[in-house]
Design an enzyme around this catalytic site. Sequence first.
Site, PDB file in Angstrom:
ATOM      1  N   THR A 364       0.819  -1.213   0.000  1.00 35.22           N
ATOM      2  CA  THR A 364       0.000   0.000   0.000  1.00 35.22           C
ATOM      3  C   THR A 364       0.858   1.270   0.000  1.00 35.22           C
ATOM      4  O   THR A 364       2.071   1.208   0.154  1.00 35.22           O
ATOM      5  CB  THR A 364      -0.936   0.004   1.231  1.00 35.22           C
ATOM      6  OG1 THR A 364      -0.165  -0.337   2.380  1.00 35.22           O
ATOM      7  CG2 THR A 364      -2.040  -0.997   1.067  1.00 35.22           C
ATOM      8  N   ASP A 365       0.189   2.417  -0.158  1.00 32.55           N
ATOM      9  CA  ASP A 365       0.893   3.701  -0.205  1.00 32.55           C
ATOM     10  C   ASP A 365       0.954   4.357   1.169  1.00 32.55           C
ATOM     11  O   ASP A 365       1.159   5.564   1.279  1.00 32.55           O
ATOM     12  CB  ASP A 365       0.179   4.659  -1.155  1.00 32.55           C
ATOM     13  CG  ASP A 365      -0.013   4.056  -2.522  1.00 32.55           C
ATOM     14  OD1 ASP A 365       0.997   3.702  -3.144  1.00 32.55           O
ATOM     15  OD2 ASP A 365      -1.161   3.930  -2.956  1.00 32.55           O
ATOM     16  N   SER A 390       1.113   8.670   4.957  1.00 30.44           N
ATOM     17  CA  SER A 390       0.506   8.593   3.643  1.00 30.44           C
ATOM     18  C   SER A 390       1.581   9.035   2.665  1.00 30.44           C
ATOM     19  O   SER A 390       2.005  10.178   2.694  1.00 30.44           O
ATOM     20  CB  SER A 390      -0.696   9.520   3.571  1.00 30.44           C
ATOM     21  OG  SER A 390      -1.111   9.639   2.239  1.00 30.44           O
ATOM     22  N   ARG A 391       2.039   8.107   1.826  1.00 30.77           N
ATOM     23  CA  ARG A 391       3.219   8.420   1.018  1.00 30.77           C
ATOM     24  C   ARG A 391       2.913   9.246  -0.213  1.00 30.77           C
ATOM     25  O   ARG A 391       3.799   9.866  -0.769  1.00 30.77           O
ATOM     26  CB  ARG A 391       3.928   7.128   0.602  1.00 30.77           C
ATOM     27  CG  ARG A 391       4.524   6.423   1.786  1.00 30.77           C
ATOM     28  CD  ARG A 391       5.425   5.266   1.410  1.00 30.77           C
ATOM     29  NE  ARG A 391       5.628   4.454   2.593  1.00 30.77           N
ATOM     30  CZ  ARG A 391       4.917   3.386   2.890  1.00 30.77           C
ATOM     31  NH1 ARG A 391       4.001   2.949   2.057  1.00 30.77           N
ATOM     32  NH2 ARG A 391       5.127   2.728   4.001  1.00 30.77           N
ATOM     33  N   VAL A 392       1.680   9.245  -0.676  1.00 32.96           N
ATOM     34  CA  VAL A 392       1.396  10.015  -1.887  1.00 32.96           C
ATOM     35  C   VAL A 392       0.318  11.078  -1.701  1.00 32.96           C
ATOM     36  O   VAL A 392       0.186  11.983  -2.509  1.00 32.96           O
ATOM     37  CB  VAL A 392       0.991   9.104  -3.074  1.00 32.96           C
ATOM     38  CG1 VAL A 392       2.118   8.218  -3.490  1.00 32.96           C
ATOM     39  CG2 VAL A 392      -0.236   8.282  -2.726  1.00 32.96           C
TER      40      VAL A 392
END
Length: 528
Positions: A364-365, A390-392
């Site tokens: 997951t992101d 939350s990476r994006v």
Amino acid sequence: MSENIKASEVSEVLRMQLEGIDTSLQFDEVGTVLQVSDGVVRIYGLRNAEANELLEFDNGIKAVVMNLEEDNVGAVLLGPTDQIKEGYIVKRTGRIASINVGEGMLGRVINPLGEPLDGKGDIAGERFEMPLERKAPGVIFRQPVNQPLQTGLKAVDAMIPIGRGQRELIIGDRQTGKTSIAIDTIINQRSNFEAGDPVYCIYVAIGQKGSTVATIVNTLKEKGALDYTIVVSATASDPAALQYFAPFAGAAIGEYFRDSGRHALVVYDDLSKQAVAYREVSLILKRPSGREAYPGDIFYLHSRLLERSAKIINQQEVASQMNDLPESMKGKVKGGGSLTALPIIETQAGDVAAYIPTNVISITDGQIFLDTDLFNQGNRPAINVGISVSRVGGNAQIKAMKKVAGTLKIDQAQFRELEAFTKFGGDMDPVTALTINKGQKNTRLLVQPQYTPMPVEQQIAILYCGTHGLLKSVKLDKVHEFEKNFLLDLQNNHQEDVLDVLKKGIINDEVSAIIEKVAESIAKVYSK
Ligand code: ATP
Ligand code: MG
């Protein structure tokens, strides 16, 4: 059939008996059940069967081909095992396992085959056949995540923002509020629906109790969220194969909206139970098992499921070339749609390093980690900010929120550390005291009751107060009253010059000045 005779030996005997008779055609398309146990059938014949093909028995029960072996076919049953007996005839359907999706499904509760479970009759309207398993869109069909998916939860939208097309994991022990975050997010899409730009929601319940699913459906109905939501349910008492296919059905429904240029959100609640169901059918099919007895391809199972969430490129010509496009969608594809996924994983005693949790974390992101201790202390949603990320989604956050809440996550993490030290007592220097004061007030502000999603402009306004220390003099137990009255004041007196501006993502000196003035006058009331 006696336990110690292998399926292959039986099929050999059958073949010898039938030798000389021309049976080739018949056995290509029709098969006979050799063995049936725990939701899995071994079939003789069906020499042309393909992987993932749907099979049908005379009594209407369906099965899906999983194992193609030299002398038999292994399939998982999508209906009760006790209704299938040795010697039953089974036919190929020539179709890959799929679900017929259409707008008529909105507001309905269905099983992973698309059959209604809510007793409201057949699904109305035109339907399109979408395969359960489909290759995820390749890189050229995607665009970066840049549009927010508002959850309505201050803690998430401010610190762990989610963008459309993203995959954000919700992870935590049992009873930590995982489902609640997903349900609140679905409820928050009401405003988009009313504005005529819906985010269609698909809630997939896997291996839960029927009563729990019923409660969720009721809640969604009460909150007016069923108008744009589809519930896919495979409960704990359903065959393992149905539980294993349920998320794929959810993804297929989401793809229908995504590929027709619209936005969809799918919640998989939860993938731990799906993994257990997959392990069960795999072990009965005698596939080799690996770590924690899960089959070796469990990682691939989850990655190919979650890769299907995407934000599709805005160019229609490109989008309509998408890989594995089902026949039914040809000519109907529009660019710009998205499918966002919120998979849920249950941990045991907070162990995120177990096999399935680490797998899904890496696919997951980002993850929203829920913590039992925080939950019990009343900090709900019980998000452990330190290890949630939350990476994006940051690129998708609206500018005003980014500006106001930009440092909130780090501030909160620092506050948690300081707080631990100050528990030992002793005098604090003024700077530390101030940090602690602000941290405590912010922690309070981030507490949010269930089913009360907040529009993003209100979130920005109240978090501005928190991050700028405007609640310094407000008593800790009065923070929520302050919040309520502050927002009420803005709604009554500053809808146009503050809230409407913030909604557009703008924050300027004028807006800040008004917020500070309103906050100051209300803070006075709650300082004593
Ligand atoms: P399970 O492991 O059983 O699936 P879960 O992690 O999905 O549980 P929920 O069912 O969402 O957790 O919530 C557990 C309980 O906590 C519920 O009774 C719910 O009402 C309560 N709860 C969840 N979020 C909040 C909140 N923000 N404020 C108050 N109560 C909450
Ligand atoms: Mg739950």
